[in-house]
Design an enzyme around this catalytic site. Sequence first.
Site, PDB file in Angstrom:
ATOM      1  N   ASP A  75       2.220  -5.732  -2.609  1.00  0.00           N
ATOM      2  CA  ASP A  75       0.901  -5.864  -1.869  1.00  0.00           C
ATOM      3  C   ASP A  75      -0.198  -6.749  -2.790  1.00  0.00           C
ATOM      4  O   ASP A  75       0.141  -6.882  -4.090  1.00  0.00           O
ATOM      5  CB  ASP A  75       0.216  -4.563  -1.449  1.00  0.00           C
ATOM      6  N   ASN A 146      -4.056   9.077   0.415  1.00  0.00           N
ATOM      7  CA  ASN A 146      -4.012   9.115   1.835  1.00  0.00           C
ATOM      8  C   ASN A 146      -2.766   8.855   2.502  1.00  0.00           C
ATOM      9  O   ASN A 146      -2.346   8.626   3.809  1.00  0.00           O
ATOM     10  CB  ASN A 146      -4.833   8.142   2.312  1.00  0.00           C
ATOM     11  N   HIS A 148      -0.912   6.145   1.820  1.00  0.00           N
ATOM     12  CA  HIS A 148       0.032   5.136   1.952  1.00  0.00           C
ATOM     13  C   HIS A 148       0.924   4.513   1.098  1.00  0.00           C
ATOM     14  O   HIS A 148       1.302   5.214   0.045  1.00  0.00           O
ATOM     15  CB  HIS A 148      -1.312   3.981   1.903  1.00  0.00           C
ATOM     16  N   GLU A 153      -1.756   1.869   5.298  1.00  0.00           N
ATOM     17  CA  GLU A 153      -2.665   2.911   5.579  1.00  0.00           C
ATOM     18  C   GLU A 153      -2.181   3.834   6.781  1.00  0.00           C
ATOM     19  O   GLU A 153      -1.632   3.333   7.680  1.00  0.00           O
ATOM     20  CB  GLU A 153      -4.146   2.367   5.656  1.00  0.00           C
TER      21      GLU A 153
HETATM   22  C1  GLP Z   1      -2.322   1.335  -4.461  1.00  0.00           C
HETATM   23  C2  GLP Z   1      -1.445   0.503  -4.193  1.00  0.00           C
HETATM   24  C3  GLP Z   1       0.080   1.182  -4.039  1.00  0.00           C
HETATM   25  C4  GLP Z   1      -0.036   2.325  -5.155  1.00  0.00           C
HETATM   26  C5  GLP Z   1      -1.158   3.429  -4.787  1.00  0.00           C
HETATM   27  C6  GLP Z   1      -1.210   4.594  -5.788  1.00  0.00           C
HETATM   28  O1  GLP Z   1      -3.647   1.064  -4.100  1.00  0.00           O
HETATM   29  N1  GLP Z   1      -1.580  -0.241  -3.352  1.00  0.00           N
HETATM   30  O2  GLP Z   1       0.954   0.454  -4.252  1.00  0.00           O
HETATM   31  O3  GLP Z   1       1.213   2.981  -5.086  1.00  0.00           O
HETATM   32  O4  GLP Z   1      -2.324   2.697  -4.552  1.00  0.00           O
HETATM   33  O5  GLP Z   1      -2.097   4.215  -6.687  1.00  0.00           O
HETATM   34  P1  GLP Z   1      -1.907   4.980  -8.239  1.00  0.00           P
HETATM   35  O6  GLP Z   1      -0.622   4.823  -8.597  1.00  0.00           O
HETATM   36  O7  GLP Z   1      -3.043   4.303  -8.885  1.00  0.00           O
HETATM   37  O8  GLP Z   1      -2.412   6.272  -7.962  1.00  0.00           O
END
Ligand code: GLP
Length: 251
Positions: A75, A146, A148, A153
Site C-alpha cells: 500500500d 482495527n 486492517h 479497512e
Molecule cells: C500500517 C500498514 C499495514 C501495517 C499496519 C500495522 O498502516 N498499512 O500494512 O501492517 O498498519 O502497522 P504496525 O506494524 O506499525 O503496527
Amino acid sequence: MKSITSADLVTFVVDSREEAEHALAAEIASVVRAKPNAVLGLATGNTPIGLYRELIRKCATRELSFAHATTFNLDEFLGLERGHPESFHRWMDQNLFGHVDLPRERAHLPEANSGDAGADDDAVRYEAAIRDAGGVDLQILGIGRNGHIGFNEPGSPRDSRTRVVELHEVTRADAARSFGGLEFVPKRAITMGVATICSARRLRVLAFGAHKAAIVRRTLLDAVNSDCPSTFLRGHVDVKLFLDREAAREL
Ligand code: GLP
C-alpha cells in the site's frame, strides 16, 4: 516456538520477536534460493522492521541475494510528494531497498501522487503488474489495530482488488504522531485488495506487542467477516501467524 493448533490458521507463539524474524528470514532466503526470481509481497510499519534488518544482514553476508527477485508493497498513502518523510516509498528505501541488491526497477509500490483522476487507473495497473509478474510467492503482513491488512479497512470486501480507499479513523490516529498531527495524515491510500493479498501462495503474518492482543484474538476467533478484514486470512491454504507472548495473551 510453541504452536497453537487451530483449524484454519497455523499460529506460532515465540519467546522473542527475534525468533520469529529469524525463522521468517530463513524461510524467505530458502524461497529465493529455490526460485531466484521469486515475487515477494512487502509490508511497512513497525512490525517488519526487525525482519528487514535480518534480510539486510543475510544479503551482506551473501546468504541471500535479491538480484533476480521482484517485490510489490501492499500500500501507499495518496497525495504525498515523492520523498515525503512519511511515504512508504521513502520508508522502504530507508529500511530495506537502500541496503540490499534488489534492482530498483523491480521494487514496486503503488503510485502515490498522480492526482485524483489518475489514482484509480494506477490501482488497476498495479493489480495487472502483480498478475503479469506471476503473482506473489510469499506475502509479509502485519495487522492494524482495527483488523486492517494492507489498508483494507473494516468493511473491505473479501473479493476486493487493488484500489483507492478512504482511511479509517483508527488508522489515521495511529499515523498522527509520525506525521506530526492528525491534520497532516492523508485521508486516502491505494492498497492491494483482500483478494489480491489472499492470492499470494504463502502468507506470513507477524503481530508483536500487547497493543495487538485484542486484534489477534479477533483475527483468530471472530466470525470471518469484513468488519475485521484480518479474519479473511483464515482458511488460506498456506498461512502462518507469528506472535510474541504479549500479542498472544488474550488467546
Ligand atoms: C500500517 C500498514 C499495514 C501495517 C499496519 C500495522 O498502516 N498499512 O500494512 O501492517 O498498519 O502497522 P504496525 O506494524 O506499525 O503496527
